[in-house]
Scaffold this motif. Structure first.
Motif, PDB file in Angstrom:
ATOM      1  N   PRO A   1       0.918  -1.431   0.186  1.00 34.02           N
ATOM      2  CA  PRO A   1      -0.006   0.160  -0.041  1.00 34.02           C
ATOM      3  C   PRO A   1       0.914   1.214  -0.201  1.00 34.02           C
ATOM      4  CG  PRO A   1      -0.819  -1.451   1.604  1.00 34.02           C
ATOM      5  CD  PRO A   1       0.367  -2.235   1.097  1.00 34.02           C
ATOM      6  N   ASP A   2       2.245   1.498   0.698  1.00 40.72           N
ATOM      7  CA  ASP A   2       2.767   2.557   0.721  1.00 40.72           C
ATOM      8  C   ASP A   2       3.990   2.527  -0.308  1.00 40.72           C
ATOM      9  OD1 ASP A   2       4.058   0.271   1.923  1.00 40.72           O
ATOM     10  OD2 ASP A   2       5.017   1.281   3.329  1.00 40.72           O
ATOM     11  N   ARG A   3       4.366   1.633  -0.675  1.00 38.51           N
ATOM     12  CA  ARG A   3       5.538   1.806  -1.602  1.00 38.51           C
ATOM     13  C   ARG A   3       5.294   1.052  -2.943  1.00 38.51           C
ATOM     14  NH1 ARG A   3      10.390  -1.148   0.876  1.00 38.51           N
ATOM     15  NH2 ARG A   3       8.736  -2.648   1.771  1.00 38.51           N
ATOM     16  N   GLY A   4       4.241   0.777  -3.470  1.00 37.62           N
ATOM     17  CA  GLY A   4       3.909  -0.013  -4.642  1.00 37.62           C
ATOM     18  C   GLY A   4       4.305  -1.392  -4.815  1.00 37.62           C
ATOM     19  N   SER A   5       4.678  -1.629  -6.030  1.00 38.42           N
ATOM     20  CA  SER A   5       5.139  -2.947  -6.488  1.00 38.42           C
ATOM     21  C   SER A   5       6.774  -2.978  -5.969  1.00 38.42           C
ATOM     22  CB  SER A   5       5.001  -3.471  -7.767  1.00 38.42           C
ATOM     23  OG  SER A   5       5.392  -4.618  -8.129  1.00 38.42           O
ATOM     24  N   VAL A   6       7.220  -3.965  -5.109  1.00 40.27           N
ATOM     25  CA  VAL A   6       8.664  -3.891  -4.819  1.00 40.27           C
ATOM     26  C   VAL A   6       8.995  -5.427  -4.489  1.00 40.27           C
ATOM     27  CG1 VAL A   6       8.705  -1.851  -3.488  1.00 40.27           C
ATOM     28  CG2 VAL A   6       7.997  -3.631  -2.383  1.00 40.27           C
ATOM     29  N   LEU A   7      10.301  -5.692  -4.783  1.00 39.33           N
ATOM     30  CA  LEU A   7      10.870  -6.842  -4.348  1.00 39.33           C
ATOM     31  C   LEU A   7      11.189  -6.935  -3.037  1.00 39.33           C
ATOM     32  CD1 LEU A   7      11.685  -9.531  -6.083  1.00 39.33           C
ATOM     33  CD2 LEU A   7      13.920  -8.700  -6.214  1.00 39.33           C
ATOM     34  N   LEU A   8      10.415  -8.185  -2.548  1.00 36.95           N
ATOM     35  CA  LEU A   8      10.769  -8.391  -0.766  1.00 36.95           C
ATOM     36  C   LEU A   8      11.260  -9.936  -0.663  1.00 36.95           C
ATOM     37  CD1 LEU A   8       7.362  -7.194   0.489  1.00 36.95           C
ATOM     38  CD2 LEU A   8       9.380  -5.992   0.102  1.00 36.95           C
ATOM     39  N   ASP A   9      11.733  -9.978   0.485  1.00 42.11           N
ATOM     40  CA  ASP A   9      12.212 -11.509   0.854  1.00 42.11           C
ATOM     41  C   ASP A   9      11.120 -12.150   1.591  1.00 42.11           C
ATOM     42  OD1 ASP A   9      13.922 -13.316   1.154  1.00 42.11           O
ATOM     43  OD2 ASP A   9      14.909 -12.648   2.955  1.00 42.11           O
ATOM     44  N   ASN A  10      10.113 -12.417   0.652  1.00 43.32           N
ATOM     45  CA  ASN A  10       8.960 -12.945   1.378  1.00 43.32           C
ATOM     46  C   ASN A  10       8.574 -14.126   0.481  1.00 43.32           C
ATOM     47  OD1 ASN A  10       8.081 -11.733  -0.694  1.00 43.32           O
ATOM     48  ND2 ASN A  10       6.195 -11.014   0.110  1.00 43.32           N
ATOM     49  N   HIS A  11       9.395 -14.759  -0.267  1.00 41.09           N
ATOM     50  CA  HIS A  11       8.902 -15.794  -1.329  1.00 41.09           C
ATOM     51  C   HIS A  11       8.831 -17.149  -0.721  1.00 41.09           C
ATOM     52  CE1 HIS A  11      10.574 -12.536  -3.877  1.00 41.09           C
ATOM     53  NE2 HIS A  11       9.676 -12.846  -4.857  1.00 41.09           N
ATOM     54  N   GLY A  12       7.748 -18.085  -1.013  1.00 38.23           N
ATOM     55  CA  GLY A  12       7.425 -19.178  -0.495  1.00 38.23           C
ATOM     56  C   GLY A  12       7.796 -20.235  -1.469  1.00 38.23           C
ATOM     57  N   ARG A  13       7.475 -21.392  -1.165  1.00 40.02           N
ATOM     58  CA  ARG A  13       7.846 -22.604  -2.005  1.00 40.02           C
ATOM     59  C   ARG A  13       6.986 -23.626  -1.855  1.00 40.02           C
ATOM     60  NH1 ARG A  13      12.395 -25.176  -4.502  1.00 40.02           N
ATOM     61  NH2 ARG A  13      13.860 -23.375  -3.874  1.00 40.02           N
ATOM     62  N   GLN A  14       6.556 -24.280  -3.050  1.00 43.23           N
ATOM     63  CA  GLN A  14       5.563 -25.506  -3.191  1.00 43.23           C
ATOM     64  C   GLN A  14       6.489 -26.524  -3.462  1.00 43.23           C
ATOM     65  OE1 GLN A  14       2.212 -24.806  -5.592  1.00 43.23           O
ATOM     66  NE2 GLN A  14       1.993 -22.745  -5.074  1.00 43.23           N
ATOM     67  N   SER A  15       6.265 -27.616  -2.730  1.00 39.05           N
ATOM     68  CA  SER A  15       7.233 -29.024  -2.901  1.00 39.05           C
ATOM     69  C   SER A  15       6.562 -30.021  -2.930  1.00 39.05           C
ATOM     70  CB  SER A  15       8.099 -28.999  -1.689  1.00 39.05           C
ATOM     71  OG  SER A  15       8.801 -27.844  -1.330  1.00 39.05           O
ATOM     72  N   SER A  16       6.745 -30.967  -4.090  1.00 41.99           N
ATOM     73  CA  SER A  16       5.716 -32.001  -4.451  1.00 41.99           C
ATOM     74  C   SER A  16       6.744 -33.294  -4.727  1.00 41.99           C
ATOM     75  CB  SER A  16       4.984 -31.773  -5.409  1.00 41.99           C
ATOM     76  OG  SER A  16       4.241 -33.037  -6.101  1.00 41.99           O
ATOM     77  N   ARG A  17       6.344 -34.481  -4.356  1.00 41.14           N
ATOM     78  CA  ARG A  17       7.372 -35.522  -4.528  1.00 41.14           C
ATOM     79  C   ARG A  17       6.621 -35.991  -6.047  1.00 41.14           C
ATOM     80  NH1 ARG A  17       7.336 -39.157   1.051  1.00 41.14           N
ATOM     81  NH2 ARG A  17       8.480 -37.332   2.396  1.00 41.14           N
ATOM     82  N   GLY A  18       5.852 -35.581  -6.504  1.00 45.48           N
ATOM     83  CA  GLY A  18       5.443 -36.078  -7.826  1.00 45.48           C
ATOM     84  C   GLY A  18       4.062 -36.662  -7.799  1.00 45.48           C
ATOM     85  N   PRO A  19       3.440 -36.606  -8.970  1.00 46.48           N
ATOM     86  CA  PRO A  19       1.856 -37.284  -9.064  1.00 46.48           C
ATOM     87  C   PRO A  19       2.013 -38.660  -8.862  1.00 46.48           C
ATOM     88  CG  PRO A  19       2.258 -35.505 -10.771  1.00 46.48           C
ATOM     89  CD  PRO A  19       3.595 -35.868 -10.073  1.00 46.48           C
ATOM     90  N   VAL A  20       1.004 -39.187  -8.448  1.00 38.70           N
ATOM     91  CA  VAL A  20       0.880 -40.822  -8.384  1.00 38.70           C
ATOM     92  C   VAL A  20      -0.511 -40.879  -9.006  1.00 38.70           C
ATOM     93  CG1 VAL A  20       2.462 -41.066  -6.528  1.00 38.70           C
ATOM     94  CG2 VAL A  20      -0.126 -40.779  -6.044  1.00 38.70           C
TER      95      VAL A  20
END
Length: 277
Positions: free
Chosen positions: A74-93
Motif C-alpha cells: 500500500p505504501d511503496r507500490g510493487s517492490v521486491l521483498l524477501d517473502n517468497h515461499g515454495r511449493q514442494s511435491s514428490r510428484g503425481p501418482v
C-alpha cells in the motif's frame, strides 16, 4: 513426467524445484499441447518470469508470496521483498478414480509449512479436436494459526485481484480474442465477471482456443489478461482478503478445454464442456 488420459498425450508435469527462489518455486504443467501439437502454455516469459505454465499461484498468504516476483504494498507500490515461499511435491501418482494426484507442501521463507495441498489432474478426450483438463485443488491450513489470502487488489491496486488456479498462455502475433457466454466479448467485459465460462482464442504457434469453466459450484471472479499478456484464472481474493482459519480447508477447480483452431460456436463447445461429469 507426462500427464495423459483417454489416449490424450496432454501435458508435461514439472516439479519446479530448480526455479530460482524469487520465482516462488512450485510444480506446474508445461508444455501443454493441443491434439495437433500446438503449445498453449508459457513458462518464465520475459514479461513475467514468475509465470509458470498451469498451476496454483497465490501472491499473498498472510504476507508470503507463492506467486513470485514483486509484491504490491500500500505504501511503496510493487517492490521486491524477501517473502517468497515454495511449493514442494514428490510428484503425481495415479488416482484410483482416474488421473493423477499429488501432495504439495506450501512453506514460507523460513521453511515453516503454512498449507498442505492435494492437487488432482485429469485429462479426457472430448472430440477429434478437443481434450479437457481438470485441475482440482484442496488446500488445508496446517500451521496452527489463522491465515488469509490476499492479492495486489486487496493491497490497493485496482483490478489486480489475481491468485489461485492460473493458466499462462503464449504470446502470439496478436492478442488473443476473449469470448464469453451470451455474446460477451473482450477483456474489459470478462475481466472481473462471474461468467459461466470464458475463452481465449489465440494464434501463437498455430490457431488454438482455451475455454475455461469453474465446476463444483464455485463462481470466483475471472482474472483475464489478453492485451498485455494472455493469462486466465479464477480469483480467490478479488476485492477482499479470503480468511483461512487454522485447520480450515479450501477447495477450488478449473476445467479447461484445449482446442485446435477457433470453434465457430463457442457456446456449443462450452455446453459440452460444462456437461462433463
Amino acid at each position: 513426467m507426462g500427464i495423459d488420459g483417454d489416449g490424450v498425450a496432454a501435458a508435461v508435469w514439472n516439479d519446479g524445484a530448480d526455479m530460482e527462489p524469487r520465482l516462488s518455486p512450485r510444480p506446474y504443467l508445461h508444455p501443454v499441447r493441443t491434439r495437433a501439437g500446438v503449445v498453449v502454455t508459457e513458462v518464465v516469459p520475459e514479461d513475467h518470469r514468475h509465470h509458470l505454465g498451469v498451476g496454483v499461484a497465490v501472491p499473498d498468504v498472510s504476507g508470503t508470496t507463492f506467486w513470485g516476483g514483486r509484491t504490491f504494498t500500500p505504501d511503496r507500490g510493487s517492490v521486491l521483498l524477501d517473502n517468497h515461499g515454495r511449493q514442494s511435491s514428490r510428484g503425481p501418482v495415479p488416482h484410483p478414480e482416474g488421473g493423477w494426484v499429488e501432495e504439495v507442501s506450501w512453506t514460507g521463507p523460513g521453511r515453516e509449512e503454512l498449507l498442505r495441498e492435494e492437487r488432482r489432474w485429469r485429462a479426457r478426450g472430448l472430440d477429434g479436436s478437443t481434450w479437457v483438463l481438470d485441475l482440482d485443488c484442496t488446500l488445508r491450513n496446517t500451521c496452527g494459526r489463522d491465515l488469509s489470502i490476499g492479492s495486489p487488489a486487496t493491497n490497493g491496486r485496482p483490478g489486480a485481484g489475481y491468485g489461485g488456479l492460473f493458466w499462462r498462455a503464449p504470446i502470439g502475433p496478436t492478442a488473443p480474442r476473449v469470448l464469453g457466454p451470451r455474446g460477451m466479448r473482450g477483456e474489459q467485459a470478462l475481466h472481473g465477471s462471474r461468467a459461466d465460462w470464458l475463452a481465449l482464442a489465440g494464434d501463437a504457434g498455430g490457431p488454438w482456443t482455451l475455454l475455461f469453466h469453474q465446476p463444483g459450484g464455485h463462481t470466483d471472479p475471472w482474472f483475464v489478461r489478453a492485451e498485455e499478456y494472455p493469462g486466465v484464472g479464477p480469483a480467490l481474493a478479488w476485492e477482499e482478503r479470503l480468511p483461512l482459519p487454522a485447520g480450515r480447508v479450501l477447495t477450488r477447480s478449473l476445467r479447461t478445454a484445449v482446442t485446435d483452431g477457433h470453434p465457430e460456436d463457442a457456446d456449443a463447445l462450452a455446453a459440452a464442456v460444462i456437461a462433463l461429469p
